[in-house]
Design a protein around this motif. Structure first.
Motif, PDB file in Angstrom:
ATOM      1  N   ASP A 206       4.793  -1.851  -8.476  1.00 56.96           N
ATOM      2  CA  ASP A 206       5.598  -1.580  -9.544  1.00 56.96           C
ATOM      3  C   ASP A 206       5.705  -0.226  -9.828  1.00 56.96           C
ATOM      4  N   ASP A 207       6.924   0.441  -9.322  1.00 60.76           N
ATOM      5  CA  ASP A 207       7.132   1.858  -9.630  1.00 60.76           C
ATOM      6  C   ASP A 207       6.059   2.644  -8.757  1.00 60.76           C
ATOM      7  N   VAL A 208       5.863   2.579  -7.353  1.00 58.30           N
ATOM      8  CA  VAL A 208       4.978   3.114  -6.447  1.00 58.30           C
ATOM      9  C   VAL A 208       5.787   4.344  -5.875  1.00 58.30           C
ATOM     10  N   ASN A 209       4.972   5.588  -5.998  1.00 54.49           N
ATOM     11  CA  ASN A 209       5.399   6.834  -5.183  1.00 54.49           C
ATOM     12  C   ASN A 209       4.576   7.606  -4.268  1.00 54.49           C
ATOM     13  N   PHE A 210       4.821   7.776  -3.052  1.00 54.49           N
ATOM     14  CA  PHE A 210       3.993   8.649  -2.381  1.00 54.49           C
ATOM     15  C   PHE A 210       4.857   9.033  -1.234  1.00 54.49           C
ATOM     16  N   THR A 211       4.323  10.005  -0.507  1.00 58.14           N
ATOM     17  CA  THR A 211       4.835  10.645   0.719  1.00 58.14           C
ATOM     18  C   THR A 211       3.807  10.727   1.821  1.00 58.14           C
ATOM     19  N   ILE A 212       4.590  10.526   3.285  1.00 53.40           N
ATOM     20  CA  ILE A 212       3.609  10.401   4.210  1.00 53.40           C
ATOM     21  C   ILE A 212       4.266  11.672   5.017  1.00 53.40           C
ATOM     22  N   GLU A 213       3.001  12.600   5.527  1.00 51.81           N
ATOM     23  CA  GLU A 213       3.632  13.795   6.241  1.00 51.81           C
ATOM     24  C   GLU A 213       3.669  13.528   7.927  1.00 51.81           C
ATOM     25  N   ARG A 214       4.296  14.100   8.585  1.00 50.28           N
ATOM     26  CA  ARG A 214       4.392  14.113  10.006  1.00 50.28           C
ATOM     27  C   ARG A 214       2.996  14.310  10.551  1.00 50.28           C
ATOM     28  N   GLY A 215       2.434  13.465  11.389  1.00 48.99           N
ATOM     29  CA  GLY A 215       1.025  13.855  11.880  1.00 48.99           C
ATOM     30  C   GLY A 215      -0.084  13.710  11.124  1.00 48.99           C
ATOM     31  N   LYS A 216       0.124  13.167   9.695  1.00 48.83           N
ATOM     32  CA  LYS A 216      -1.043  13.390   8.759  1.00 48.83           C
ATOM     33  C   LYS A 216      -1.435  11.767   8.489  1.00 48.83           C
ATOM     34  N   THR A 217      -2.517  11.655   7.692  1.00 50.04           N
ATOM     35  CA  THR A 217      -2.954  10.367   7.461  1.00 50.04           C
ATOM     36  C   THR A 217      -2.924  10.041   5.951  1.00 50.04           C
ATOM     37  N   LEU A 218      -2.316   8.972   5.247  1.00 51.74           N
ATOM     38  CA  LEU A 218      -2.320   8.738   3.908  1.00 51.74           C
ATOM     39  C   LEU A 218      -3.325   7.514   3.935  1.00 51.74           C
ATOM     40  N   GLY A 219      -4.281   7.774   2.964  1.00 50.08           N
ATOM     41  CA  GLY A 219      -5.383   6.713   2.728  1.00 50.08           C
ATOM     42  C   GLY A 219      -4.769   5.746   1.551  1.00 50.08           C
ATOM     43  N   ILE A 220      -4.870   4.449   1.502  1.00 51.47           N
ATOM     44  CA  ILE A 220      -4.448   3.701   0.368  1.00 51.47           C
ATOM     45  C   ILE A 220      -5.790   2.830  -0.119  1.00 51.47           C
ATOM     46  N   VAL A 221      -6.317   3.104  -1.215  1.00 51.18           N
ATOM     47  CA  VAL A 221      -7.400   2.385  -1.847  1.00 51.18           C
ATOM     48  C   VAL A 221      -7.031   1.578  -3.016  1.00 51.18           C
TER      49      VAL A 221
ATOM     50  N   GLY B 291       9.911   5.292  -6.639  1.00 48.87           N
ATOM     51  CA  GLY B 291      10.045   3.994  -7.460  1.00 48.87           C
ATOM     52  C   GLY B 291      10.045   2.644  -7.013  1.00 48.87           C
ATOM     53  N   LEU B 292       9.286   2.355  -5.746  1.00 48.72           N
ATOM     54  CA  LEU B 292       9.324   1.147  -5.119  1.00 48.72           C
ATOM     55  C   LEU B 292       8.701  -0.008  -5.870  1.00 48.72           C
ATOM     56  N   ARG B 293       9.650  -0.831  -6.085  1.00 51.30           N
ATOM     57  CA  ARG B 293       9.055  -2.090  -6.947  1.00 51.30           C
ATOM     58  C   ARG B 293       9.180  -3.504  -6.097  1.00 51.30           C
ATOM     59  N   THR B 294       8.359  -4.268  -5.684  1.00 48.97           N
ATOM     60  CA  THR B 294       8.233  -5.404  -5.034  1.00 48.97           C
ATOM     61  C   THR B 294       7.801  -6.508  -5.832  1.00 48.97           C
ATOM     62  N   TYR B 295       8.598  -7.463  -6.102  1.00 45.58           N
ATOM     63  CA  TYR B 295       8.091  -8.539  -7.147  1.00 45.58           C
ATOM     64  C   TYR B 295       8.154  -9.957  -6.594  1.00 45.58           C
ATOM     65  N   PHE B 296       7.434 -10.846  -6.915  1.00 50.35           N
ATOM     66  CA  PHE B 296       7.325 -12.218  -6.538  1.00 50.35           C
ATOM     67  C   PHE B 296       7.711 -13.020  -7.777  1.00 50.35           C
TER      68      PHE B 296
ATOM     69  N   GLU C 131      18.443  10.072   7.820  1.00 48.61           N
ATOM     70  CA  GLU C 131      17.767   9.454   6.713  1.00 48.61           C
ATOM     71  C   GLU C 131      17.990   8.113   6.550  1.00 48.61           C
ATOM     72  N   VAL C 132      16.990   7.168   6.449  1.00 49.37           N
ATOM     73  CA  VAL C 132      17.396   5.882   6.267  1.00 49.37           C
ATOM     74  C   VAL C 132      16.808   5.227   5.156  1.00 49.37           C
ATOM     75  N   ASN C 133      17.397   4.562   4.350  1.00 47.36           N
ATOM     76  CA  ASN C 133      16.727   3.960   3.195  1.00 47.36           C
ATOM     77  C   ASN C 133      16.251   2.428   3.601  1.00 47.36           C
ATOM     78  N   ILE C 134      15.003   2.239   3.978  1.00 44.95           N
ATOM     79  CA  ILE C 134      14.548   0.769   4.388  1.00 44.95           C
ATOM     80  C   ILE C 134      14.678  -0.093   3.479  1.00 44.95           C
TER      81      ILE C 134
ATOM     82  N   GLY D 199      13.677   0.656  -6.125  1.00 50.12           N
ATOM     83  CA  GLY D 199      13.376   1.867  -5.888  1.00 50.12           C
ATOM     84  C   GLY D 199      13.878   2.176  -4.104  1.00 50.12           C
ATOM     85  N   GLU D 200      13.244   3.453  -3.571  1.00 45.56           N
ATOM     86  CA  GLU D 200      13.618   3.479  -2.284  1.00 45.56           C
ATOM     87  C   GLU D 200      12.544   3.851  -1.280  1.00 45.56           C
ATOM     88  N   ILE D 201      12.562   3.641   0.024  1.00 49.96           N
ATOM     89  CA  ILE D 201      11.881   3.982   1.280  1.00 49.96           C
ATOM     90  C   ILE D 201      12.430   4.757   2.012  1.00 49.96           C
TER      91      ILE D 201
END
Ligand SMILES: Nc1ncnc2c1ncn2[C@@H]1O[C@H](COP(=O)(O)OP(=O)(O)OP(=O)(O)O)[C@@H](O)[C@H]1O
Ligand SMILES: [Mg+2]
Lengths: 196, 330
Positions: free
Chosen positions: B28-43, B12-17, B82-85, B71-73
């Motif tokens: 605006d309401d972004v969700n994804f996970t990144i696994e250890r040792g794996k690669t996430l591509g964002i296009v 649920g990440l939201r970053t506004y200007f 666990e830390v919420n950045i 939202g949370e990171i």
């Protein structure tokens, strides 16, 4: 402005109010305003994502037909180059190493650097495991090029001759295909192969 | 999926200007996970919020206009803590420890992130000493070791050179060396190869994969080159107008693209040997401060239904970890 797909009401807008693709259209409109015969396009789509890239490439092709334009199109992306060009010229360290008709260059490259470029094209599907081949070493310093053929330090076919003597660009048996390599006639190089 | 395998989760990440033009909902309401040792591509299309997403993870969103508004990171460090950045003070000790030590970034413009008046060695040494307690001599040895690792020839000599003395590909390697000098758990690479020719691009990507295997880190790679994504990524998130519209394992995404925007992207690619007119998605991205009602892609979508113009679609689970934000699949 309408010719390039912008609206007349956008006339008074400022650059930051346009998207990347629209800004590129403004650049094309500005180039066209002078009624040129030749337009030099220096990396016109490299900052754009594929959907906007497709819009701009289609626009350039439409304008070419309508206005009978000639383009000199400079780009890194070899699938874009192949799509838009009739003839392709490959440069290495400030020198032309090969010129040919587009299909011929991709199917039957005659210079080892061209072959290396084609082998480095990323596969179009993740299941395609064709490994991209990489060239050893780095681009030499242009102000201090190696002797002989500029490419010889990175070329897997190079011999003593290549280190000593610079090959000249010459046309091969009247084929409209020119190349600067001592071994252009004897090497048998691989063209682009897509397995998907 | 086992939670221990997950390094980072955005939910649920939201970053506004907050601008004169209104609120720009860059993320605006972004969700994804990144696994250890794996690669996430964002296009995704230019301006859709890819860089702002990565800046949010690094807590580098420019103040005072920009703000993580919701939202949370969640970051899970090596000790399982666990830390919420999103909650951390960008300038506080915890965030400083994470930024650089645990998460490192290669920025979109390498020229602007290297300082022209310092030698590359001094810049790497500074970044090492900022994050690790090493004396100058050990830091220099580490800098040289990192330059060797990224394939810079004659690293002992090069370490004293200035950014303008290096080629574009070398500079990008220096950036990677700097980012990796602290053994990060996550490397964020924002368009790391866009300015480079294909042979150098192939070298840099091969290097990143090698280092990933050696160091076991995760990678988040932002690019608009689908070829690069196909080659590098395990999972892909497709963004459109500040939202993740589709998320899937890479092969599944190429085989079974569900969102009309993803389909449009895949179809827009020029294919070597086929000179036919290219497919292109009509229209432009909406302005992020003036988003239309409903689905932000509806105005450009050939299959839009009435509901697409009036209500925003929710995330639909399409099986096999594949999800899509689209009414056509609801
Ligand atoms: N400092 C800022 N103030 C206001 N708006 C901003 C600011 N930075 C970014 N934005 C807006 O946020 C949106 C997302 O920007 P972002 O840089 O994340 O795009 P991107 O997806 O990385 O695009 P590209 O592919 O061009 O790099 C854009 O619409 C941009 O105009
Ligand atoms: Mg960006």
């Amino acid at each position: 402005m309408e010719l390039v797909g912008l609206n007349a009401w956008q006339f008074n807008q400022y650059p930051h109010e346009f998207s990347g693709g629209q800004r590129q259209r403004v650049g094309i409109a500005r180039a066209l305003a002078l009624n040129p015969d030749l337009i030099i396009c220096d990396e016109p789509v490299s900052a754009l994502d594929v959907s906007v890239q497709a819009q701009i490439l289609n626009l350039l092709e439409d304008l070419q037909k309508k206005l009978n334009l000639t383009y000199l199109f400079i780009a890194h992306d070899l699938s874009v180059v192949e799509h838009i060009s009739d003839r392709v010229m490959v440069m290495y360290l400030g020198k032309i190493v090969e010129i040919a008709k587009s299909e011929e260059l991709y199917e039957q490259p005659l210079h080892p650097y061209t072959e290396a470029l084609l082998k480095a094209i990323p596969a179009s599907h993740p299941k395609n495991t064709r490994k991209r081949e990489t060239l050893p070493g780095n681009l030499p310093d242009p102000s201090n090029p190696p002797g002989g053929c500029n490419f010889h330090l990175r070329c897997k076919y190079s011999t003593d001759l290549c280190a000593k003597e610079e090959p000249l660009l010459k046309e091969l048996n009247g084929s409209d295909h020119s190349v600067a390599c001592h071994y252009a006639e004897t090497l048998s190089l691989d063209g682009f192969e897509s397995s998907f | 999926m086992n939670n221990d395998n997950i390094l980072l989760t955005c939910s649920g990440l939201r970053t506004y200007f907050y601008t004169d033009d209104g609120v720009v909902k860059a993320v605006d309401d972004v969700n994804f996970t990144i696994e250890r040792g794996k690669t996430l591509g964002i296009v995704g299309e230019s301006g859709c919020g890819k860089s702002v997403t990565s800046h949010s993870i690094m807590q580098l969103v420019p103040k005072p206009h920009g703000k993580i508004s919701g939202g949370e990171i969640i970051y899970r460090g090596h000790d399982g803590e666990e830390v919420n950045i999103a909650d951390l003070d960008p300038f506080g000790p915890k965030m400083r420890q994470i930024r650089g030590n645990e998460i490192a970034m290669i920025f979109q413009e390498p020229m602007t992130s290297l300082n022209p008046v310092y030698s590359i060695g001094d810049q790497i040494i500074e970044s090492i000493r900022l994050h690790q307690k090493l004396n100058k001599k050990d830091a220099k040895a580490r800098a040289i070791e990192m330059l060797k690792l990224v394939g810079i020839p004659a690293a002992e000599l090069r370490v004293n050179e200035y950014p303008h003395q290096l080629s574009g590909g070398m500079r990008q390697r220096v950036m990677i060396a700097m980012a990796l000098s602290c053994n990060p758990k996550l490397l964020i690479a924002d368009e790391p190869t866009t300015a480079l020719d294909v042979t150098i691009e192939a070298q840099i990507l091969e290097l990143m994969v090698d280092l990933q295997k050696k160091l076991g880190m995760s990678i988040m790679i932002i690019t608009h080159d689908l070829g690069v994504v196909g080659e590098l990524a395990d999972d892909v998130a497709v963004m459109y107008a500040g939202k993740v519209v589709e998320n899937a394992a890479v092969v599944d995404l190429f085989d079974r693209p569900l969102h009309p925007y993803t389909q449009g992207l895949l179809n827009s690619r020029p294919v070597i040997g086929n000179k036919k007119r290219l497919f292109s998605i009509p229209g432009n991205v909406p302005h992020l401060a003036h988003l239309p009602k409903g689905c932000p892609f509806a105005a450009r979508c050939a299959n839009a239904k009435d509901i697409c113009l009036s209500e925003e679609p929710a995330v639909v689970d399409a099986g096999q970890g594949h999800s899509v934000r689209c009414w056509l699949h609801a």
